[in-house]
Write a protein that holds these residues in place. Structure first.
Motif, PDB file in Angstrom:
ATOM      1  N   HIS A   8       0.836  -1.208   0.000  1.00  0.00           N
ATOM      2  CA  HIS A   8       0.000   0.000   0.000  1.00  0.00           C
ATOM      3  C   HIS A   8       0.870   1.257   0.000  1.00  0.00           C
ATOM      4  O   HIS A   8       0.537   2.254  -0.669  1.00  0.00           O
ATOM      5  CB  HIS A   8      -0.926   0.011   1.215  1.00  0.00           C
ATOM      6  CG  HIS A   8      -1.954  -1.078   1.205  1.00  0.00           C
ATOM      7  ND1 HIS A   8      -2.620  -1.468   0.060  1.00  0.00           N
ATOM      8  CD2 HIS A   8      -2.438  -1.866   2.200  1.00  0.00           C
ATOM      9  CE1 HIS A   8      -3.464  -2.441   0.345  1.00  0.00           C
ATOM     10  NE2 HIS A   8      -3.374  -2.705   1.632  1.00  0.00           N
TER      11      HIS A   8
ATOM     12  N   THR B 180       2.248   1.910  -3.459  1.00  0.00           N
ATOM     13  CA  THR B 180       1.200   2.454  -4.330  1.00  0.00           C
ATOM     14  C   THR B 180       0.932   3.918  -3.991  1.00  0.00           C
ATOM     15  O   THR B 180       0.782   4.762  -4.893  1.00  0.00           O
ATOM     16  CB  THR B 180      -0.090   1.627  -4.183  1.00  0.00           C
ATOM     17  OG1 THR B 180       0.190   0.250  -4.491  1.00  0.00           O
ATOM     18  CG2 THR B 180      -1.170   2.138  -5.108  1.00  0.00           C
TER      19      THR B 180
ATOM     20  N   ILE C 253       1.293   7.287  -6.349  1.00  0.00           N
ATOM     21  CA  ILE C 253       0.204   8.253  -6.552  1.00  0.00           C
ATOM     22  C   ILE C 253       0.704   9.676  -6.315  1.00  0.00           C
ATOM     23  O   ILE C 253       0.367  10.605  -7.053  1.00  0.00           O
ATOM     24  CB  ILE C 253      -0.984   7.914  -5.631  1.00  0.00           C
ATOM     25  CG1 ILE C 253      -1.652   6.613  -6.099  1.00  0.00           C
ATOM     26  CG2 ILE C 253      -1.993   9.058  -5.585  1.00  0.00           C
ATOM     27  CD1 ILE C 253      -2.719   6.099  -5.142  1.00  0.00           C
TER      28      ILE C 253
ATOM     29  N   ALA D  15      -4.325   1.112 -12.593  1.00  0.00           N
ATOM     30  CA  ALA D  15      -5.707   1.328 -12.158  1.00  0.00           C
ATOM     31  C   ALA D  15      -5.771   2.234 -10.927  1.00  0.00           C
ATOM     32  O   ALA D  15      -6.627   3.121 -10.846  1.00  0.00           O
ATOM     33  CB  ALA D  15      -6.374  -0.011 -11.861  1.00  0.00           C
ATOM     34  N   ARG D  16      -4.852   2.026  -9.976  1.00  0.00           N
ATOM     35  CA  ARG D  16      -4.830   2.878  -8.772  1.00  0.00           C
ATOM     36  C   ARG D  16      -4.485   4.325  -9.131  1.00  0.00           C
ATOM     37  O   ARG D  16      -5.057   5.279  -8.574  1.00  0.00           O
ATOM     38  CB  ARG D  16      -3.813   2.326  -7.779  1.00  0.00           C
ATOM     39  CG  ARG D  16      -4.192   0.996  -7.155  1.00  0.00           C
ATOM     40  CD  ARG D  16      -5.277   1.211  -6.103  1.00  0.00           C
ATOM     41  NE  ARG D  16      -5.525  -0.021  -5.377  1.00  0.00           N
ATOM     42  CZ  ARG D  16      -6.442  -0.928  -5.712  1.00  0.00           C
ATOM     43  NH1 ARG D  16      -7.200  -0.726  -6.791  1.00  0.00           N
ATOM     44  NH2 ARG D  16      -6.613  -2.021  -4.992  1.00  0.00           N
TER      45      ARG D  16
ATOM     46  N   ALA E  33      -5.098   5.780 -11.961  1.00  0.00           N
ATOM     47  CA  ALA E  33      -6.254   6.333 -12.671  1.00  0.00           C
ATOM     48  C   ALA E  33      -7.347   6.723 -11.660  1.00  0.00           C
ATOM     49  O   ALA E  33      -7.957   7.790 -11.777  1.00  0.00           O
ATOM     50  CB  ALA E  33      -6.793   5.318 -13.668  1.00  0.00           C
ATOM     51  N   GLN E  34      -7.581   5.861 -10.668  1.00  0.00           N
ATOM     52  CA  GLN E  34      -8.588   6.176  -9.645  1.00  0.00           C
ATOM     53  C   GLN E  34      -8.236   7.428  -8.869  1.00  0.00           C
ATOM     54  O   GLN E  34      -9.109   8.184  -8.448  1.00  0.00           O
ATOM     55  CB  GLN E  34      -8.729   5.006  -8.691  1.00  0.00           C
ATOM     56  CG  GLN E  34      -9.400   3.758  -9.296  1.00  0.00           C
ATOM     57  CD  GLN E  34      -9.340   2.569  -8.378  1.00  0.00           C
ATOM     58  OE1 GLN E  34      -8.723   2.613  -7.307  1.00  0.00           O
ATOM     59  NE2 GLN E  34      -9.981   1.476  -8.769  1.00  0.00           N
ATOM     60  N   ALA E  35      -6.937   7.649  -8.673  1.00  0.00           N
ATOM     61  CA  ALA E  35      -6.485   8.818  -7.920  1.00  0.00           C
ATOM     62  C   ALA E  35      -6.384  10.063  -8.797  1.00  0.00           C
ATOM     63  O   ALA E  35      -5.989  11.139  -8.313  1.00  0.00           O
ATOM     64  CB  ALA E  35      -5.135   8.544  -7.280  1.00  0.00           C
ATOM     65  N   GLY E  36      -6.703   9.931 -10.077  1.00  0.00           N
ATOM     66  CA  GLY E  36      -6.646  11.087 -10.988  1.00  0.00           C
ATOM     67  C   GLY E  36      -5.257  11.442 -11.418  1.00  0.00           C
ATOM     68  O   GLY E  36      -5.016  12.591 -11.846  1.00  0.00           O
ATOM     69  N   ARG E  37      -4.320  10.487 -11.360  1.00  0.00           N
ATOM     70  CA  ARG E  37      -2.942  10.775 -11.743  1.00  0.00           C
ATOM     71  C   ARG E  37      -2.672  10.451 -13.217  1.00  0.00           C
ATOM     72  O   ARG E  37      -1.582  10.744 -13.716  1.00  0.00           O
ATOM     73  CB  ARG E  37      -1.989   9.955 -10.872  1.00  0.00           C
ATOM     74  CG  ARG E  37      -1.975  10.374  -9.397  1.00  0.00           C
ATOM     75  CD  ARG E  37      -1.331  11.706  -9.201  1.00  0.00           C
ATOM     76  NE  ARG E  37       0.098  11.668  -9.550  1.00  0.00           N
ATOM     77  CZ  ARG E  37       0.920  12.703  -9.464  1.00  0.00           C
ATOM     78  NH1 ARG E  37       0.458  13.879  -9.079  1.00  0.00           N
ATOM     79  NH2 ARG E  37       2.202  12.568  -9.790  1.00  0.00           N
TER      80      ARG E  37
END
Length: 242
Positions: free
Chosen positions: A74, A77, A81, A234-235, A237-241
């Motif tokens: 974690h 990741t 981010i 995917a992570r 993209a979810q965080a808007g990076r």
């Protein structure tokens, strides 16, 4: 009142001598054979209690190390981010250096396998079987092994970033856990209770890096986790990076 005869007086007024033979068997205490038998039973009971205790301690340490590996996953990741890349490995060997436990400055060195930059990530320095190092010549037993794909450490990572290190992970029977569409971009592992890298983890290859993961067994007790490219993208993209 008639006077007592000397023989009667002697019989009634003086203590009788103690004779071990006058005691009943239940009053004599343990014989040497009985004591030996008792000690043998106590030893067997103690041994039977110690074995499960040792197993419980090892199971506890394995669970603690697995939880730390999940936390590290974690943290890696989260670092990606924030920074748009994964951290470089740490190669500083001097515990007194201000750079100890921090990621190396860019560009990362991929000449060898590094250590997790635990201070950079805010993670523990070692697994449940490790201990802090105090001198540059101290060994690294129990400290996290870390390897990262060059493209994902250089950054910035985007949807088109592809791995170049070809990090492969296999099971104990050599079946692949990673594929061409689900490649590993970072690997972290513990050397387990024997404090030695086992199986494929015991060798380093820059051109064809293969690692091993699986349940503990004869000759293998490492614990390994990795970050796959699809999950990391995917992570981000979810965080808007992305």
């Amino acid at each position: 009142m008639p006077a007592l005869s000397p023989a009667s007086a002697s019989h009634s007024g003086s203590a009788q001598p103690f004779r071990a033979s006058s005691l009943r068997p239940s009053e004599r205490g343990f014989t040497l054979a009985e004591l030996a038998l008792v000690l043998l039973i106590v030893g067997l009971l103690g041994g039977s209690l110690l074995m499960p205790l040792g197993s419980r301690i090892e199971a506890r340490d394995r669970q603690l190390t697995l939880e730390r590996l999940r936390d590290i996953q974690h943290a890696l990741t989260g670092f990606a981010i924030v920074h748009g890349r994964l951290p470089c490995a740490s190669t500083e060997v001097d515990p007194h250096s201000p750079h100890y436990g921090l990621e190396d400055s860019a560009p990362c060195s991929f000449a060898g396998e590094g250590r997790l930059p635990w201070r950079t990530l805010g993670m523990p320095a070692h697994d449940a079987w490790g201990s802090p190092r105090h001198r540059p010549q101290d060994g690294w037993a129990g400290h996290w092994h870390y390897r990262v794909d060059p493209n994902f450490a250089a950054g910035p990572i985007d949807a088109a970033t592809l791995p170049t290190a070809n990090l492969q992970i296999r099971t104990l029977d050599d079946s692949p856990l990673t594929t061409s569409t689900s490649q590993a971009v970072a690997i972290v592992y513990s050397t387990g209770p024997n404090r030695n890298a086992d199986g494929h983890n015991a060798t380093y290859s820059a051109s064809s890096p293969v690692y091993q993961a699986g349940e503990a067994g004869a000759g293998f007790d490492d614990l390994l986790t990795w970050i796959g490219r699809p999950l990391l993208v995917a992570r981000l993209a979810q965080a808007g990076r992305l």
